[in-house]
Write an enzyme that holds these catalytic residues in place. Structure first.
Site: not given
Length: 550
Positions: A146-147
């Protein structure tokens, strides 16, 4: 948390990860499964870690993939498996490992052509679409952290319903994978990558066009084009970067990429609040590169590397708080989707803003409050019982315009495009729409603070909240001067354990829970009184948690 002195400034050479070293560690470091930090651990979004820390290495991926195959066999899933990949450095190495194990086990695999990137929502959309064809159950793996920072890797499993796997499944995969690690991978099948590609089991297809062509059925793309909305996009170097040109072409929309770089070190990124490189589209520091363009376009949008999150930037007002946009999105959708039944449910996580509660009450819509984790919305979206499911961390999804399922995982594309639709149809930016909600319902003061926590204290907290928790356990019957009304350890919407506590008073609340993927304790709070009142709420929350963990 103190804000780093260079937060919001573009990374310097000293901030960048050594990619060759990272890749060498992926292949050469062997995890010790007797050390908790090196085990396979599935949180709300799969397994994440770093090759540097013995927590995301080739051994992990071999074991996890074999465990997924074993789960498919026990669940009698016979169709092909989609594999998606983001732009993190470890994702490419993990992708090869995953393909080797899948093919060796006789699994047919579908990937995007030319070894291209594939966002999380595209995999979910593809699974749902494929399973409507009745040619066998299809599922997927998405390789992404993800981030998370550039040195991290991640992998998550989406069953045939297309969304994040349920806890029973992830626990089974976790246990099975750790057993393989203990057995030094005995029982794990593997085919050399070159042979796997020649096996006929890996099918490369165009996953961009079917997704882009279908967008008209979830977003009013004609309204966006007709209103001539000028959209500035920063993909943050993520997996959706090549989708925007196709969207612009297909629907004749004015879209400009303000950043077209893909770089596994993410050297173009501004530093986040703690001085780390993190592709968090909900952070004004990480999004400072896009914020420079806020007055050059009608709207600007950004997404994290696997495109399951969204960031909305409005002229003059800057990056919207994710909670604010969720409230605006719900307010708009329930009044601009005539084919949606009024009995459809609005889903929110219990750490999302109470502004959503107020919007649902305003429109007399049923709201369901669930624990943190998008998996709690999956069944409702798949069965078209939930119109919308959203998280405070800037992740959400909603139904097609006709009230049927679109994705059962978070979709950053459609939330970004919804912002453009809102502007096109109403003539107001999402920020202006939120200002209208504030006039109706009052000002929300909201924050989240993180504090480090040991694995021991995480376990201690879990044991403590497994029993009865009430105000006597908290040691107080008031929260920032107001009587405590409720102490929750189970979500009101589905009575599932929340993995923490939520304490509610008349005008405020706080929730505390350990992170499923990081060594952090997360404390969320909201007040409809003032910023000073919120500060008091958060301060008292920290005191309560400290006492509970002493």
């Amino acid at each position: 948390m103190m804000i780093h002195e260079r937060a919001g400034q573009v990374a310097l050479q000293k901030d960048l990860v050594n990619i060759p070293k990272l890749m060498s560690h992926y292949y050469r470091l062997i995890p010790n499964v007797e050390i908790d930090e090196q085990k396979v651990t599935f949180g709300t979004s799969g397994h994440r870690g770093s090759a540097f820390n013995h927590s995301f290495n080739e051994y992990h991926l071999l074991a996890i993939t074999q465990a997924v195959v074993d789960h498919r066999n026990r669940a009698k899933i016979t169709g092909p498996l989609y594999v998606g990949i983001d732009t993190h450095a470890l994702s490419q190495a993990a992708y090869i490992t995953v393909i080797e194990v899948l093919v060796a086990n006789g699994v047919n695999v579908i990937v995007h052509q030319h070894d291209g990137f594939t966002p999380t929502p595209v995999i979910s959309h593809a699974i749902i679409t494929a399973n409507k064809g009745h040619y066998g159950e299809v599922d997927g793996l998405i390789i992404t952290p993800s981030h998370n920072p550039p040195q991290d890797g991640g992998i998550k499993y989406n069953p045939p319903h297309g969304g994040p796997a349920e806890g029973e499944i992830t626990q089974w995969i976790e246990n099975s994978a750790n057993t393989y690690l203990r057995q030094h991978l005995n029982g794990v099948k593997r085919e050399a990558y070159a042979q796997a590609l020649l096996s006929g089991s890996v099918q490369s297809v165009d996953l961009i066009q079917p997704y882009v062509d279908d967008l008209i059925n979830v977003i009013d793309m004609e309204a966006i084009a007709k209103a001539k909305i000028r959209l500035g996009v920063d993909p943050l170097g993520g997996s959706g970067i090549h989708y925007w040109a196709e969207i612009a072409k297909r629907y004749e929309i004015d879209i400009t990429l303000v950043n077209d770089r893909v770089d596994p070190s993410f050297s173009f990124m501004p530093l986040d609040k703690d001085g780390k490189i993190r592709m968090d589209c909900s952070s004004p520091y990480a999004m400072s590169g896009l914020l420079k363009y806020q007055d050059d376009f009608d709207l600007c949008v950004g997404n994290d590397p696997d495109y399951d999150r969204h960031g909305i930037v409005c002229p003059s007002s800057g990056l919207m708080n994710p909670n604010h946009f969720l409230a605006v999105a719900i307010d708009y959708l329930v009044t601009h989707r005539p084919q949606w039944s009024e009995s459809l449910i609005i889903g929110k996580t219990l750490v999302s803003s109470a502004m959503i509660d107020k919007v649902c009450a305003q429109h007399q819509r049923v709201m369901c409050e669930v624990p943190v984790g998008f998996k709690w919305f999956v069944d409702g979206l798949a069965q078209a019982q939930f119109a919308f499911g959203g998280e405070e961390s800037a992740g959400a999804a909603f139904l097609r315009r006709d009230g049927t399922a679109w994705t059962t995982d978070k979709d950053g594309f459609i939330l970004a495009l919804l912002a453009a639709e809102i502007l096109a149809v109403t003539g107001q930016t999402p920020a202006q729409r939120y200002a209208e909600l504030v006039k109706l319902h009052g000002v929300s003061f909201y924050a989240r603070v993180d504090s480090p926590v040991s694995v021991h204290k995480k376990a201690m907290f879990a044991e403590m909240i497994a029993g009865k928790v009430d105000v006597s356990v908290l040691g107080t019957d008031t929260l920032a001067g107001e009587m405590i009304q409720t102490v929750l350890t189970k979500a009101p919407g589905n009575h599932a354990n929340i993995g923490g506590i939520k304490v509610v008073s008349q005008h405020a609340w706080f929730a505390a829970r350990p992170s499923g993927t990081e060594a952090l304790f997360k404390i969320y709070g909201e007040s409809f009184v003032s910023q000073i009142h919120l500060d008091e709420v958060l301060s008292q929350a920290q005191e309560i948690i400290d006492k509970m963990l002493t």
